[in-house]
Design an enzyme around this catalytic site. Structure first.
Site, PDB file in Angstrom:
ATOM      1  N   ASP D 398     -52.411   1.216  -5.434  1.00  0.00           N
ATOM      2  CA  ASP D 398     -51.959   2.532  -6.078  1.00  0.00           C
ATOM      3  C   ASP D 398     -50.656   2.332  -7.161  1.00  0.00           C
ATOM      4  O   ASP D 398     -50.687   2.824  -8.268  1.00  0.00           O
ATOM      5  CB  ASP D 398     -51.768   3.664  -5.343  1.00  0.00           C
ATOM      6  CG  ASP D 398     -52.697   4.192  -4.642  1.00  0.00           C
ATOM      7  OD1 ASP D 398     -53.934   3.732  -5.021  1.00  0.00           O
ATOM      8  OD2 ASP D 398     -52.750   4.767  -3.473  1.00  0.00           O
TER       9      ASP D 398
HETATM   10  N1  LIG Z   1     -44.029   4.231   0.691  1.00  0.00           N
HETATM   11  C1  LIG Z   1     -44.153   5.504   1.292  1.00  0.00           C
HETATM   12  O1  LIG Z   1     -43.337   6.200   1.782  1.00  0.00           O
HETATM   13  C2  LIG Z   1     -45.735   5.985   1.479  1.00  0.00           C
HETATM   14  C3  LIG Z   1     -45.934   6.846   2.657  1.00  0.00           C
HETATM   15  C4  LIG Z   1     -47.311   7.347   2.623  1.00  0.00           C
HETATM   16  C5  LIG Z   1     -48.093   7.334   1.545  1.00  0.00           C
HETATM   17  N2  LIG Z   1     -47.649   6.553   0.621  1.00  0.00           N
HETATM   18  C6  LIG Z   1     -48.786   5.754  -0.506  1.00  0.00           C
HETATM   19  O2  LIG Z   1     -49.256   4.760  -0.265  1.00  0.00           O
HETATM   20  C7  LIG Z   1     -49.464   4.122  -1.454  1.00  0.00           C
HETATM   21  C8  LIG Z   1     -48.867   2.736  -1.535  1.00  0.00           C
HETATM   22  O3  LIG Z   1     -49.591   2.057  -2.398  1.00  0.00           O
HETATM   23  P1  LIG Z   1     -49.831   0.361  -2.300  1.00  0.00           P
HETATM   24  O4  LIG Z   1     -50.100  -0.091  -3.683  1.00  0.00           O
HETATM   25  O5  LIG Z   1     -48.607  -0.285  -1.459  1.00  0.00           O
HETATM   26  O6  LIG Z   1     -51.143   0.469  -1.446  1.00  0.00           O
HETATM   27  P2  LIG Z   1     -52.402   1.237  -1.539  1.00  0.00           P
HETATM   28  O7  LIG Z   1     -52.613   1.719  -2.810  1.00  0.00           O
HETATM   29  O8  LIG Z   1     -52.409   1.967  -0.201  1.00  0.00           O
HETATM   30  O9  LIG Z   1     -53.460   0.059  -1.645  1.00  0.00           O
HETATM   31  C9  LIG Z   1     -53.612  -0.898  -0.526  1.00  0.00           C
HETATM   32  C10 LIG Z   1     -54.626  -1.893  -0.596  1.00  0.00           C
HETATM   33  O10 LIG Z   1     -54.294  -3.034   0.176  1.00  0.00           O
HETATM   34  C11 LIG Z   1     -55.754  -3.595   0.224  1.00  0.00           C
HETATM   35  N3  LIG Z   1     -55.481  -4.047   1.933  1.00  0.00           N
HETATM   36  C12 LIG Z   1     -55.558  -3.429   2.978  1.00  0.00           C
HETATM   37  N4  LIG Z   1     -55.421  -4.176   4.048  1.00  0.00           N
HETATM   38  C13 LIG Z   1     -55.507  -5.583   3.497  1.00  0.00           C
HETATM   39  C14 LIG Z   1     -55.250  -6.989   4.005  1.00  0.00           C
HETATM   40  N5  LIG Z   1     -55.317  -6.892   5.437  1.00  0.00           N
HETATM   41  N6  LIG Z   1     -55.294  -7.710   3.340  1.00  0.00           N
HETATM   42  C15 LIG Z   1     -55.392  -7.762   1.851  1.00  0.00           C
HETATM   43  N7  LIG Z   1     -55.383  -6.592   1.301  1.00  0.00           N
HETATM   44  C16 LIG Z   1     -55.724  -5.398   2.055  1.00  0.00           C
HETATM   45  C17 LIG Z   1     -56.571  -2.534   0.214  1.00  0.00           C
HETATM   46  O11 LIG Z   1     -57.691  -2.931  -0.427  1.00  0.00           O
HETATM   47  P3  LIG Z   1     -59.055  -3.670   0.374  1.00  0.00           P
HETATM   48  O12 LIG Z   1     -59.404  -2.703   1.461  1.00  0.00           O
HETATM   49  O13 LIG Z   1     -59.920  -4.078  -0.661  1.00  0.00           O
HETATM   50  O14 LIG Z   1     -58.447  -4.851   1.037  1.00  0.00           O
HETATM   51  C18 LIG Z   1     -55.864  -1.293  -0.750  1.00  0.00           C
HETATM   52  O15 LIG Z   1     -56.560  -1.005  -1.771  1.00  0.00           O
HETATM   53  C19 LIG Z   1     -49.201   5.008  -2.434  1.00  0.00           C
HETATM   54  O16 LIG Z   1     -50.279   5.883  -2.971  1.00  0.00           O
HETATM   55  C20 LIG Z   1     -48.085   5.809  -1.802  1.00  0.00           C
HETATM   56  O17 LIG Z   1     -47.980   7.135  -2.474  1.00  0.00           O
HETATM   57  C21 LIG Z   1     -46.580   5.589   0.635  1.00  0.00           C
END
Ligand SMILES: NC(=O)c1ccc[n+]([C@@H]2O[C@H](COP(=O)([O-])OP(=O)(O)OC[C@H]3O[C@@H](n4cnc5c(N)ncnc54)[C@H](OP(=O)(O)O)[C@@H]3O)[C@@H](O)[C@H]2O)c1
Ligand SMILES: NC(=O)c1ccc[n+]([C@@H]2O[C@H](COP(=O)([O-])OP(=O)(O)OC[C@H]3O[C@@H](n4cnc5c(N)ncnc54)[C@H](OP(=O)(O)O)[C@@H]3O)[C@@H](O)[C@H]2O)c1
Lengths: 473, 127, 127, 473
Positions: D398
């Site tokens: 994201d």
């Molecule tokens: N930081 C905070 O406080 C917080 C709290 C709650 C929510 N959020 C939200 O979380 C999101 C964070 O964004 P992000 O870009 O860090 O993460 P993300 O958008 O949630 O994407 C994580 C990606 O990692 C991949 N993944 C998962 N496990 C994996 C593994 N073992 N090895 C390799 N890849 C793996 C997944 O794809 P695959 O399944 O294809 O591997 C997934 O597309 C934002 O939308 C944010 O708003 C953040």
């Protein structure tokens, strides 16, 4: 506690929420306009609830109602009319006047309570009441006279320059000692209200002698500080008459006013103790004597200046305190319109602390009908100077002084309008006189700068006439 | 050492904290309106003047009550009125066609020397 | 309708206002420490547990008092300890030469699967 | 009111000032570290004053002292040890646990007070006490069980994915009705504490059923909200036992926690009601099935990726939730060191909400000893992407999705790391699985993007091995 008293207490709380929300909204220009009606609504509620309580308690006499009604109506009328009539540029002194009467009212409230409690010989006053009363009377009276002096200075009734009398510090110290001493004596058990009245007079004189030595240009900060003091005095009045409404609102103003005072002092690169020490600034009306017009300066004739302006592609006008002092805002607008009619792009660059009160230039140019879109704030204006052909500085000094970029000057650290980055600069002022900060301006000796020595109003009018003659308009 | 004193002190201290926190960073153009707004708030002393006047019962009391009521009412009414006028400046986008200029008094305190029709309330701070 | 209820309500409302105002714009990296810090503050319920336990005088009271004291103490002590650890991250400029890595527990809650010596408290937020 | 009681009251006020100042300092990273000790100092004062008061009042029995001491020591020990031992990444669940016990303690305090007051048949409870008690018990119990579930979800003891049972809404509604109904019945005059206990159990179950349907990734926001609830419960406990200290601190946490919850939800582009409605997100442990790996994607082999990295001049690593899930921080650091040893400039670009808790990536990379100077915040990193040769995205989705620049997507308006402005992009993830927001990422189909389908830990290790082999290191 009767149900009515409880409800009144809750209404005061609601009013307090309205006050806080009102102040909160006023932190940003986008929401500021909504803040004041909200706060006023809270005030109306609080007053209405108090009316209900006074009527319900039934202790008030007919004369009491009459006195109260007459006083309130008179005060409200004077307040309303003066607020409606005042010129925008005279607002700081009006605020100071309102602040004075607020402080005075707080002192009188405490005095009335003490007189009532000590009417009978041998009467005593509870410890909390006596401490709060003395504080209220001291602070309220000091604020009253101090604010009046501040208003008088800004209004020009009292010379704006620092009035420093020999031995003034010692006198102030003695006065403070006397006022506090009388108050302490009252507190220590001599519950005769005349001691308190004595303390009140001491504080009144102290207010005068404290504000007189402060220069007129520092007055906005002083008024803000006195405003915070009134808040504290009102809170003390709340302790005296045991009203949470007064305590909350007063403390709120005391604290927020204190922070605001600090912000204002910071914005003009001054410290509050230095301001209170006084003696800074030359006042508003002094006839500056040119302190060494060195050969480095390049005076420019009205005709030459007119040619430069008439054939520029982009002109920026930088107004400052001198424009306000000369009431030259209309002439500035007329010159701008004239140039624009020749297809020249003309804007005004507004420094946040140009002039002598926050927002001074905006108010002034608004009065003269300069369109909103032509007013550029500092952050927008600064990137435009390098591409500006001619900057016309009208009675501005400190806000254009490149010395602010160097450490070690009174201006150091203040962001400035970067006028010296433009192609050419024309400065209208009467002499080589200093600005508020009292230091030389290196801009004036630069090669690209032409000095047009004149009163702002006359200078601008002559410039406009000259431009007209030039282009045969 | 009464419960009520402790409660009043707590209320005082908490209100101070609210006051400190509510003002943080304010652009300097807003300093004058903010000062005026907080000036109006301490006009609540009108409530105090009303309560004090309610228990007045001799000449001195009536005189003082009159003064207190007049002073306080002037503070509160004038304070809000002038704040409102100042905030007129903060209209987001004024009419491009200027409204007919209302006649403007020469200034209560008589300092106005500016000629020509003055019009307030038409500039503004965007943002 | 007691004076004390009104005072308590005033104190409650004012404290709410302080709470609203004290948090304004906070960078999101600070959200977790801030949550933890305010979590620690409500550990003041320990004071309540102490006062309540002081008037217990039967088995049920003692059991409840024990539970309340243990819960509250865990909240307050753990809360401040964990906040402190998190804030270690916000050192302005950590040693360029890393200090010898202290052994780090495998995680109280046993989720740790990360291998290698872990070291906390050496990154930071400049600003 | 005895002098001691007065002094204790003043000490509570001082503690309150310390709490507020502590929170104030924590608004900015520069001052945050000073905030916590200050706040803790206030807490120590408040507890010490209470000890003095309890000892002085003398109503506490010997057993009472023993129970109190044993309970407090046990709680303190458990709290301290778990806070010391916990891995940094497990902090949210620990905070949630502490929050749970805080809410539980508040509920128990009210219950104790009610039991004491209603011991004797026919006893009544004052109106204010009964209202506050019911609120305290309801909110405290709900917080207790809800926070435990939240902690369990984050810890992986309870599946992180939303657990939505059929008819869950109706059940929740009924539970809420029952809990509140029992409480109201108690308030209305049936001062038998069993009604209150019934209400407590209803709220406990409600806490569980409310949090279960919420996805694990939303838990930080839920914990923050429950934290605010505990604050309110503690304030209610203050009303019950008439302690201003509890009222002030509880209300402070209630309000500031509420604002913080809003800020957190805003930072991740979610609304609080939407979060509470539940059903969002796929949980932490789901095995994503590739949803249509279209032909547009360009898979890249480990060897090709290694070549691109090894011969780049400037590499930026973008870590995301996948890196945290795979615990691949050490591999990331090793790869970075390897590349740096070849003279390549390597930095990490940290998005503020990358991962699943605020500050997640900083904590993780700090654990792996990545030097502070290599961590670039979003605002610093974004201008550098155009001059970056290869961006290596590791388990981030994201926070790199260009769809955020368009309106109408769940990410719209969220600032992103502008990875797509770099020369080349390599993405390590296991599949075409979605991130937290559940939408496709256009970055993956761009010409310049190579997809390296692998678990983050294994992928990074293989990359490092491959680079080593390539350069014969
Ligand atoms: N930081 C905070 O406080 C917080 C709290 C709650 C929510 N959020 C939200 O979380 C999101 C964070 O964004 P992000 O870009 O860090 O993460 P993300 O958008 O949630 O994407 C994580 C990606 O990692 C991949 N993944 C998962 N496990 C994996 C593994 N073992 N090895 C390799 N890849 C793996 C997944 O794809 P695959 O399944 O294809 O591997 C997934 O597309 C934002 O939308 C944010 O708003 C953040
Ligand atoms: N805005 C605020 O809230 C506020 C409040 C208090 C203090 N200040 C301070 O005031 C300063 C404002 O800077 P500024 O550049 O606007 O003004 P300034 O630095 O005070 O300079 C004003 C200049 O105008 C000239 N002048 C005076 N009367 C004039 C007239 N009738 N016609 C033409 N020129 C005239 C003076 O020079 P001559 O005598 O040679 O003509 C003087 O050098 C800053 O230092 C600021 O910190 C601001």
């Amino acid at each position: 506690m009767s149900t009515l008293d409880f409800v009144v207490g809750i209404v005061y709380l609601v009013a307090a929420i309205a006050f806080v929300t009102g102040l909160h909204l006023m932190r940003s220009p986008a929401t500021a306009r909504r803040g004041s009606p909200l706060s006023a609504g809270g005030m109306v509620l609080a007053v209405a609830a108090t009316l209900a309580k006074v009527a319900n308690d039934g202790t008030i006499s007919g004369t009491g109602w009459a006195v109260l009604g007459a006083g309130a109506l008179l005060g409200a009328a004077v307040g309303l009319v003066s607020a409606r009539r005042v010129k925008m540029t005279a607002i700081p002194q009006l605020v100071s006047l309102f602040n004075a009467v607020g402080g005075g009212a707080a002192a009188v409230v405490a005095l009335m309570d003490v007189i009532r409690l000590t009417e009978h010989a041998g009467a005593t006053v509870a410890g909390r009441t006596s401490v709060a009363s003395v504080l209220d009377v001291l602070i309220g009276a000091l604020t009253f006279s101090g604010s009046l002096i501040a208003a008088g200075k800004l209004q020009g009734w009292i010379p704006g320059r620092p009035i420093v009398l020999p031995g003034a510090r010692a006198v102030n110290g003695l006065l403070a000692l006397a006022a506090v001493g009388l108050g302490c004596y009252f507190m220590s058990g001599a519950y005769d209200s005349w001691w308190l009245v004595g303390s009140l007079f001491g504080a009144l004189v102290l207010g005068i002698t404290t504000v007189l030595p402060i220069g007129g240009a520092d007055m906005p900060v002083v008024i803000s500080l006195l405003n915070a003091c009134t808040g504290i005095a009102v809170a003390m009045a709340g302790f005296v008459i045991d009203s949470a409404g007064l305590i909350i609102a007063g403390a709120l103003v005391g604290a927020s006013g204190g922070i605001l005072t600090k912000l204002m002092a910071d914005a003009m690169n001054r410290s509050i103790p230095a301001i209170l020490a006084g003696g800074f600034g030359t006042g508003d009306t002094v006839n500056a004597v040119a302190p060494g017009v060195t050969g480095d300066v390049h005076p420019i004739s009205v005709e030459d200046a007119a040619i430069q302006l008439a054939y520029a592609g982009k002109v920026m006008i930088v107004p400052g305190y001198g424009l306000a002092a000369a009431q030259a805002q209309h002439e500035a607008r007329e010159l701008a319109e004239l140039l624009e009619s020749r297809g020249i792009q003309v804007d005004f660059a507004i420094h946040p602390v140009a002039g002598r009160m926050p927002g001074h230039m905006n108010v002034l140019l608004a009065e003269a009908n300069v369109p909103y879109t032509q007013l550029k704030e500092m952050d927008t204006a600064n990137p435009e100077f390098p591409s500006t052909d001619v900057v016309l500085v009208v009675g501005a000094n400190d806000v254009t002084n490149p010395a602010a970029r160097r450490p070690g000057t009174p201006l150091s650290g203040m962001p400035i309008l970067e006028v010296d980055r433009a192609q050419r600069v024309i400065v209208i002022k009467r002499s080589m006189g200093h600005g508020y900060a009292g230091i030389d301006n290196e801009l004036y000796t630069e090669e690209k700068t032409g000095m047009l020595f004149a009163d702002a109003k006359r200078g601008l009018a002559e410039l406009a006439a000259s431009v007209k003659a030039l282009v045969g308009a | 050492m009464t419960t009520s004193l402790l409660a009043d002190l707590s209320i005082f201290v908490l209100a101070l904290l609210v006051g400190f926190e509510v003002i943080s960073k304010v652009p300097s153009t807003l300093h004058t309106p903010l000062m005026s707004a907080s000036n109006a708030i301490h006009g609540i002393v009108l409530v105090g003047a009303m309560l004090a006047a309610a228990s007045a019962n001799d000449a001195a009391g009536y005189v003082l009550g009159f003064v207190a009521a007049a002073f306080a009412a002037m503070n509160v009414v004038g304070g809000y009125a002038v704040t409102g006028r100042m905030l007129e400046m903060f209209k987001r986008r004024p009419d491009p066609v200027p409204a007919p200029a209302p006649p403007d008094g020469a200034g209560l305190l008589g300092s106005g020397t500016g000629p020509g029709p003055a019009r307030d309330g038409s500039a503004g701070q965007g943002s």
